[in-house]
Scaffold this motif. Sequence first.
Motif, PDB file in Angstrom:
ATOM      1  N   MET A 273     -19.030  -8.481  33.066  1.00  0.00           N
ATOM      2  CA  MET A 273     -19.127  -9.850  33.602  1.00  0.00           C
ATOM      3  C   MET A 273     -19.666  -9.810  35.027  1.00  0.00           C
TER       4      MET A 273
ATOM      5  N   PHE B  38     -19.557 -11.409  38.353  1.00  0.00           N
ATOM      6  CA  PHE B  38     -18.827 -12.375  39.155  1.00  0.00           C
ATOM      7  C   PHE B  38     -19.700 -12.862  40.306  1.00  0.00           C
ATOM      8  N   ILE B  39     -19.513 -14.132  40.664  1.00  0.00           N
ATOM      9  CA  ILE B  39     -20.316 -14.692  41.753  1.00  0.00           C
ATOM     10  C   ILE B  39     -19.964 -14.013  43.078  1.00  0.00           C
TER      11      ILE B  39
ATOM     12  N   ILE C 145      -5.951  -7.123  45.834  1.00  0.00           N
ATOM     13  CA  ILE C 145      -7.328  -7.362  46.266  1.00  0.00           C
ATOM     14  C   ILE C 145      -8.120  -8.023  45.137  1.00  0.00           C
TER      15      ILE C 145
ATOM     16  N   GLU D  97      -6.965  -9.902  42.759  1.00  0.00           N
ATOM     17  CA  GLU D  97      -6.542 -11.302  42.617  1.00  0.00           C
ATOM     18  C   GLU D  97      -7.143 -12.185  43.714  1.00  0.00           C
TER      19      GLU D  97
ATOM     20  N   MET E 146     -10.578 -12.956  42.654  1.00  0.00           N
ATOM     21  CA  MET E 146     -10.621 -13.920  41.556  1.00  0.00           C
ATOM     22  C   MET E 146     -10.282 -15.331  42.050  1.00  0.00           C
TER      23      MET E 146
ATOM     24  N   GLU F 299     -13.319 -16.557  43.383  1.00  0.00           N
ATOM     25  CA  GLU F 299     -14.184 -16.915  42.248  1.00  0.00           C
ATOM     26  C   GLU F 299     -13.871 -18.334  41.747  1.00  0.00           C
ATOM     27  N   TYR F 300     -12.597 -18.727  41.759  1.00  0.00           N
ATOM     28  CA  TYR F 300     -12.230 -20.099  41.390  1.00  0.00           C
ATOM     29  C   TYR F 300     -12.995 -21.098  42.256  1.00  0.00           C
TER      30      TYR F 300
ATOM     31  N   SER G 295     -16.920 -20.737  41.572  1.00  0.00           N
ATOM     32  CA  SER G 295     -17.380 -21.168  40.249  1.00  0.00           C
ATOM     33  C   SER G 295     -17.462 -22.694  40.172  1.00  0.00           C
TER      34      SER G 295
ATOM     35  N   ILE H 107     -12.310  -2.099  51.271  1.00  0.00           N
ATOM     36  CA  ILE H 107     -12.547  -2.243  49.828  1.00  0.00           C
ATOM     37  C   ILE H 107     -13.263  -3.565  49.545  1.00  0.00           C
TER      38      ILE H 107
ATOM     39  N   GLU I 174     -16.871  -3.493  50.232  1.00  0.00           N
ATOM     40  CA  GLU I 174     -17.594  -2.743  49.190  1.00  0.00           C
ATOM     41  C   GLU I 174     -17.829  -3.611  47.953  1.00  0.00           C
TER      42      GLU I 174
ATOM     43  N   THR J  68      -5.179 -15.802  36.592  1.00  0.00           N
ATOM     44  CA  THR J  68      -5.835 -15.103  37.702  1.00  0.00           C
ATOM     45  C   THR J  68      -7.336 -15.382  37.757  1.00  0.00           C
TER      46      THR J  68
ATOM     47  N   PRO K 119     -10.795 -17.593  36.775  1.00  0.00           N
ATOM     48  CA  PRO K 119     -11.213 -18.936  36.347  1.00  0.00           C
ATOM     49  C   PRO K 119     -11.845 -18.929  34.967  1.00  0.00           C
ATOM     50  N   TYR K 120     -12.195 -17.750  34.485  1.00  0.00           N
ATOM     51  CA  TYR K 120     -12.881 -17.666  33.192  1.00  0.00           C
ATOM     52  C   TYR K 120     -11.904 -17.382  32.053  1.00  0.00           C
TER      53      TYR K 120
ATOM     54  N   GLU L 204      -0.119  -2.661  45.612  1.00  0.00           N
ATOM     55  CA  GLU L 204      -1.589  -2.617  45.555  1.00  0.00           C
ATOM     56  C   GLU L 204      -2.053  -1.282  44.971  1.00  0.00           C
TER      57      GLU L 204
ATOM     58  N   PHE M 113     -14.813   7.012  49.758  1.00  0.00           N
ATOM     59  CA  PHE M 113     -15.544   6.040  50.588  1.00  0.00           C
ATOM     60  C   PHE M 113     -14.642   5.335  51.608  1.00  0.00           C
ATOM     61  N   LEU M 114     -13.330   5.448  51.440  1.00  0.00           N
ATOM     62  CA  LEU M 114     -12.426   4.806  52.405  1.00  0.00           C
ATOM     63  C   LEU M 114     -12.116   5.690  53.608  1.00  0.00           C
TER      64      LEU M 114
END
Lengths: 269, 269, 269, 269
Positions: free
Chosen positions: A1, A3-4, A146, A148, A151, A154-155, A158, A189, A192, B67, B69-70, D175, D210-211
Amino acid sequence: MKFIHSRENNAPYTVINVGDIKIGGGNFTVISGPCSIETREQMNLIAKSVKKSGAKILRGGAFKPRTSPYSFQGLGEEALLFLIETKERCNIPVITEIMNQTQLNLFDKVDIIQVGARNMQNFDLLKAVGKTNKPVLLKRGMANTIEELLMSAEYIMSEGNKNVILCERGIRTFEKASRNTLDLSAVAILKEKTHLPVFVDPSHASGINFLVAPLSKAAIAVGADGLMIETHNNPQAALCDGEQSLDLNEFEELMKDVKKRVEFEGMIL
Amino acid sequence: MKFIHSRENNAPYTVINVGDIKIGGGNFTVISGPCSIETREQMNLIAKSVKKSGAKILRGGAFKPRTSPYSFQGLGEEALLFLIETKERCNIPVITEIMNQTQLNLFDKVDIIQVGARNMQNFDLLKAVGKTNKPVLLKRGMANTIEELLMSAEYIMSEGNKNVILCERGIRTFEKASRNTLDLSAVAILKEKTHLPVFVDPSHASGINFLVAPLSKAAIAVGADGLMIETHNNPQAALCDGEQSLDLNEFEELMKDVKKRVEFEGMIL
Amino acid sequence: MKFIHSRENNAPYTVINVGDIKIGGGNFTVISGPCSIETREQMNLIAKSVKKSGAKILRGGAFKPRTSPYSFQGLGEEALLFLIETKERCNIPVITEIMNQTQLNLFDKVDIIQVGARNMQNFDLLKAVGKTNKPVLLKRGMANTIEELLMSAEYIMSEGNKNVILCERGIRTFEKASRNTLDLSAVAILKEKTHLPVFVDPSHASGINFLVAPLSKAAIAVGADGLMIETHNNPQAALCDGEQSLDLNEFEELMKDVKKRVEFEGMIL
Amino acid sequence: MKFIHSRENNAPYTVINVGDIKIGGGNFTVISGPCSIETREQMNLIAKSVKKSGAKILRGGAFKPRTSPYSFQGLGEEALLFLIETKERCNIPVITEIMNQTQLNLFDKVDIIQVGARNMQNFDLLKAVGKTNKPVLLKRGMANTIEELLMSAEYIMSEGNKNVILCERGIRTFEKASRNTLDLSAVAILKEKTHLPVFVDPSHASGINFLVAPLSKAAIAVGADGLMIETHNNPQAALCDGEQSLDLNEFEELMKDVKKRVEFEGMIL
């Protein structure tokens, strides 16, 4: 997928415009102001001072999420009025926290809408701010991963609003010497994984005045795009979170150091 | 300060009436049903079965906090319709989760309003449900302390609504063998501090089918006033959380055991 | 990989013999005694009392792991002497904690060697006790996963000693109303994964006297094979951990309840 | 109580001498080398390279604490031999981890004894290294508080050995995007509370290659006195922890940056 929010399928960095100010993409931005908006005079005083010290955006809480119903809850709409007046008088963009989507109409003149840690997974609020085109500063929840956080961004995205700033503000752990544990690995992170700007709030993360400066330095070094720092003209008398606020001189001193460090990193303050 | 939730200044136990059903004060109540309301037929089938097995209240999600939106977000208002129809056809009170205060008008015929873990500190929502007189089941947030849970209950009660049921559903820790770590000490501590009924949700706490039965047994023994257990007619095909749902036979078997244990504790099922 | 601790490739339950006492496989065993061994008279008094109440094994600390070097560190070898004398006078098996492998020669007459939470990944100690054939009670570390606990048991078993008892005693989380968060899901998960007996220590898990009884009840219900409960003839005067100890009457009362519950579960006390 | 570790009653900074190298008090020291000592040639190669890049002390594990008894446990005494040979051939002080106090006699030519995270509360080991006068690098346990770390240092110091270096290496949280959560607030808090030097180990904290660079930068900025970084000539083929090791070129690049940052802070590399 795809993600934007993902860097993979997008430009490496998003730059968000707030008036003349650019956030992200090599710019370093400091947001400062009091936990709570208390009076018109206080906001005027703080705004002038932090702007002079180098802050680009003024913060101030109108609606305060407080654990107890009997704690000071913020001045509400009157505080928003003070904030907008200060914005116009001092010519500085402003950010303040929204508590629920029915308040959106009150945020017309607010430059950046803050979604607080406790609302990071208030999905209806995320969708509502996603339907505006206002910049949104989205704070990581105290127990949210991270992934969550991304995401939740993303809400917002989107729904059409791409102007999302992420903000690390500490997570809950067993350690009690600081109020929360600032997770600076999260900044590296996030940088990245996403093209969105990433801010750090050392004030809420630590809950202690003396930790704000060292954590600000570390945040710059780890790659953050900005800082959100609580200041108060008289921390001892603050209605909320005084113990973590810098006074205006402390902030001025910190900003001298911040400027050198931002320059060292090759970023623009 | 004398908190309304505190046992110190109040009757030792609050009994909450939901139709003919009494919650708290020596009564043990089982809530059951699917994570998501999927079809009219499904709700009818599940309601009849779990009622026959001994559940007193039917649960089912119309608006799902997810979590991503999709992910499937619940059927929304149509699902509420199915839920109310099932309530009336099967003569069983119903509980479902509210996402924000603008939905309150949709909850007229809902018997218990659930405030989910992610909304435990959505203070505007707490105040709004506090202005109704409907029973509210308030879930502990994943990173919220016991004291914060009590203060969130206080938000509801200080608005006038004394019908609050607390629900422990697991907290976030480093352990990943279960989805969350069910904190049964919290139940014993809550029973010491507050007169409000305390429920346990072993389904969301564990995230795994085989843990639901042992954690239900432990919850009864530790002093809980009720359980909230996810069931599904076909967990493998569930649109949401199938891996933690009991099928209807498993629930029937568990309830036989629950009855004996509740009796052993001198409580009334 | 076929682990020795795994239920998959072995008998479903291990029964460990300690003199006439059987641990695991449907037997329920209560270990009790003071945090620290203080005097010969104290041990004699406590041993008689807890044995009469139904405890099968006497505990008492000789070497105490304390956070501060200036806290009471236990009476050491003299305490071991008192413990063995009490064992022989009262005819009750004894368990005490080892701090490092050079002490092994002192543990000849000790019936069960306890490896404490802080030593759960002291691998040289695990290997050393693995080379004996004495029963070992291995406590879960405060930040160790269930899988790590099983792998530490594997260290002992892979050296030849199959007599390992696991003990859940609470993990570190953000919640501070109890000293640690007792993870009873871990008991159910361990019973699924391993044939080894699983005990629960509600005293160290909670750190509070009033939580010991409800957590003991929950531990029996969730499927534990035994309990380890701190008792003291005079908790207010205890040199260590008095606030979590039961006095001898409280323990007697609790054991009456424990007996009924063990019987309810179809186990043998 | 006046603790020996406390800044209140002592000089503000302790400087620890390791041969010609000074640790603490404005000096910044980088320790580098492989997780495990594998061959004589490997150690020679890595030592030359990291020394040339600016590391002052060589690390390498001889005895490895591993979760599973079936994982590679380190080459043991043979590895110590390789380490000492490399020390002498390359003229670089060395640090390696001790597993228990019976190994102390093997550490005669080792310059700094490392007490690992799992042994932070192995109090007998702390007392034993406290009776030597060798510098000790004490790592914070995965679930240990800052106060507990200081009290473990106090165990060493109260036996007479004042040469203690503290090391933050990440704590366990919910996490999972990084192996542990590096707690850089702890560094700032420790620098406030104690005169002892404080190091950071970004390799074990993050568990991801990378961290390491961004966390190293943040550690310098927050006020650490040194870094401990895992390197390997061929990380893909490392017997242990390859995914978090830098290769020798990456380390060389990082050290160029570290030098500039240390200079920026007014410290001496």
